[in-house]
Design a protein around this motif. Structure first.
Motif, mmCIF file in Angstrom:
data_model
loop_
_atom_site.group_PDB
_atom_site.id
_atom_site.type_symbol
_atom_site.label_atom_id
_atom_site.label_comp_id
_atom_site.label_asym_id
_atom_site.label_seq_id
_atom_site.Cartn_x
_atom_site.Cartn_y
_atom_site.Cartn_z
ATOM 1 N N ALA A 10 0.817 -1.217 0.000
ATOM 2 C CA ALA A 10 0.000 0.000 0.000
ATOM 3 C C ALA A 10 0.855 1.274 0.000
ATOM 4 O O ALA A 10 0.318 2.373 -0.060
ATOM 5 N N GLY A 11 2.178 1.117 0.066
ATOM 6 C CA GLY A 11 3.059 2.274 0.040
ATOM 7 C C GLY A 11 3.357 2.879 1.403
ATOM 8 O O GLY A 11 3.922 3.973 1.487
ATOM 9 N N VAL A 12 2.993 2.176 2.465
ATOM 10 C CA VAL A 12 3.291 2.657 3.817
ATOM 11 C C VAL A 12 4.803 2.616 4.022
ATOM 12 O O VAL A 12 5.471 1.661 3.625
ATOM 13 N N ALA A 13 5.352 3.647 4.647
ATOM 14 C CA ALA A 13 6.801 3.761 4.820
ATOM 15 C C ALA A 13 7.323 3.039 6.053
ATOM 16 O O ALA A 13 8.482 2.647 6.102
ATOM 17 N N ALA A 14 6.465 2.876 7.083
ATOM 18 C CA ALA A 14 6.930 2.275 8.332
ATOM 19 C C ALA A 14 5.758 1.758 9.143
ATOM 20 O O ALA A 14 4.626 2.201 8.969
ATOM 21 N N ILE A 15 6.071 0.827 10.034
ATOM 22 C CA ILE A 15 5.114 0.396 11.042
ATOM 23 C C ILE A 15 5.768 0.561 12.406
ATOM 24 O O ILE A 15 6.987 0.495 12.540
ATOM 25 N N CYS A 16 4.944 0.783 13.393
ATOM 26 C CA CYS A 16 5.411 0.893 14.764
ATOM 27 C C CYS A 16 4.687 -0.180 15.566
ATOM 28 O O CYS A 16 3.452 -0.216 15.577
ATOM 29 N N ILE A 17 5.439 -1.042 16.211
ATOM 30 C CA ILE A 17 4.874 -2.147 16.965
ATOM 31 C C ILE A 17 5.204 -1.953 18.442
ATOM 32 O O ILE A 17 6.359 -1.717 18.795
ATOM 33 N N GLU A 18 4.188 -2.075 19.295
ATOM 34 C CA GLU A 18 4.376 -1.932 20.744
ATOM 35 C C GLU A 18 4.698 -3.275 21.381
ATOM 36 O O GLU A 18 4.199 -4.304 20.949
ATOM 37 N N ASP A 19 5.451 -3.223 22.464
ATOM 38 C CA ASP A 19 5.809 -4.446 23.168
ATOM 39 C C ASP A 19 4.821 -4.780 24.293
ATOM 40 O O ASP A 19 5.195 -5.232 25.359
ATOM 41 N N LYS A 20 3.535 -4.573 24.020
ATOM 42 C CA LYS A 20 2.492 -4.908 24.990
ATOM 43 C C LYS A 20 1.823 -6.225 24.628
ATOM 44 O O LYS A 20 1.865 -6.665 23.483
ATOM 45 N N LEU A 21 1.164 -6.797 25.623
ATOM 46 C CA LEU A 21 0.371 -7.998 25.386
ATOM 47 C C LEU A 21 -0.948 -7.627 24.716
ATOM 48 O O LEU A 21 -1.465 -6.526 24.922
ATOM 49 N N PHE A 22 -1.490 -8.541 23.950
ATOM 50 C CA PHE A 22 -2.796 -8.380 23.335
ATOM 51 C C PHE A 22 -3.857 -8.744 24.367
ATOM 52 O O PHE A 22 -3.665 -9.699 25.113
ATOM 53 N N PRO A 23 -4.959 -8.053 24.455
ATOM 54 C CA PRO A 23 -5.302 -6.845 23.720
ATOM 55 C C PRO A 23 -4.614 -5.626 24.324
ATOM 56 O O PRO A 23 -4.529 -5.468 25.534
ATOM 57 N N LYS A 24 -4.160 -4.769 23.450
ATOM 58 C CA LYS A 24 -3.436 -3.570 23.859
ATOM 59 C C LYS A 24 -4.364 -2.620 24.610
ATOM 60 O O LYS A 24 -5.518 -2.446 24.249
ATOM 61 N N VAL A 25 -3.826 -2.000 25.644
ATOM 62 C CA VAL A 25 -4.538 -0.976 26.399
ATOM 63 C C VAL A 25 -3.826 0.345 26.129
ATOM 64 O O VAL A 25 -2.592 0.403 26.123
ATOM 65 N N ASN A 26 -4.593 1.398 25.886
ATOM 66 C CA ASN A 26 -4.006 2.715 25.661
ATOM 67 C C ASN A 26 -3.022 3.041 26.778
ATOM 68 O O ASN A 26 -3.294 2.784 27.955
ATOM 69 N N SER A 27 -1.913 3.623 26.420
ATOM 70 C CA SER A 27 -0.835 3.908 27.370
ATOM 71 C C SER A 27 -1.242 4.845 28.489
ATOM 72 O O SER A 27 -0.596 4.867 29.541
ATOM 73 N N PHE A 28 -2.272 5.632 28.301
ATOM 74 C CA PHE A 28 -2.658 6.610 29.310
ATOM 75 C C PHE A 28 -3.813 6.130 30.188
ATOM 76 O O PHE A 28 -4.262 6.862 31.072
#
Length: 168
Positions: A10-28
């Motif tokens: 799709a032409g995306v330049a980068a991905i950012c992956i978090e080192d959290k367990l699924f399901p992810k919870v918002n950091s705040f």
């Protein structure tokens, strides 16, 4: 692997992956901020890097150790492991209202893998200061969205006041 292939196509330049367990919870969100093991997350990074076809595509590892309350030593340990696994950049995240953790982390970072920050909770830090401590990228995550919301509220207030859209 599938995500990398689809995003590259799709032409995306980068991905950012978090080192959290699924399901992810918002950091705040207070409470559960559970991290994946270093080994599990390194496996994800290796899979992503091995799947990429374009050398220009970036895989960014987001370190959530400070968010989870594990401190700088754990954040450095994780970031070094992720850099060794091939991460193209390290995003170090903190929810503290002052940038002390980020400054301390960046000052001690001695690897060539660039650092990225998201200064949502410490907005007073300047780009010049971030450059000075060695940060190479800044993500202003929702400032544009906040400005858009403010503009929409102003437009709707004008419509309510004037009774039409003629002045907007």
């Amino acid at each position: 692997i599938h995500l990398v292939h689809r995003f590259e196509a799709a032409g995306v330049a980068a991905i950012c992956i978090e080192d959290k367990l699924f399901p992810k919870v918002n950091s705040f969100v207070p409470g559960r901020q559970e991290l994946a093991s270093v080994a599990e997350f390194v496996g994800k990074l290796l899979a992503a890097k091995n799947a990429q076809r374009s050398p220009a595509f970036m895989v960014i590892a987001r370190v959530e150790a400070l968010i989870a309350g594990h401190g700088l030593d754990e954040a450095w340990r994780r970031a070094r492991a992720y850099a060794s696994a091939g991460a193209d950049a390290i995003l170090i995240h903190s929810k503290e209202p002052r940038p002390y953790q980020i400054v301390d982390f960046a000052r001690a970072w001695n690897l060539k893998v660039p650092l990225i920050v998201v200064p949502t909770t410490y907005p007073d830090i300047t780009v010049a200061r971030l450059k000075e401590i060695g940060v190479k990228g800044v993500i202003y995550a929702n400032q544009g969205l906040r400005a858009s919301a403010k503009a929409m509220l102003e437009v709707y207030a004008e419509i309510l006041s004037s009774g039409s859209t003629a002045t907007v």
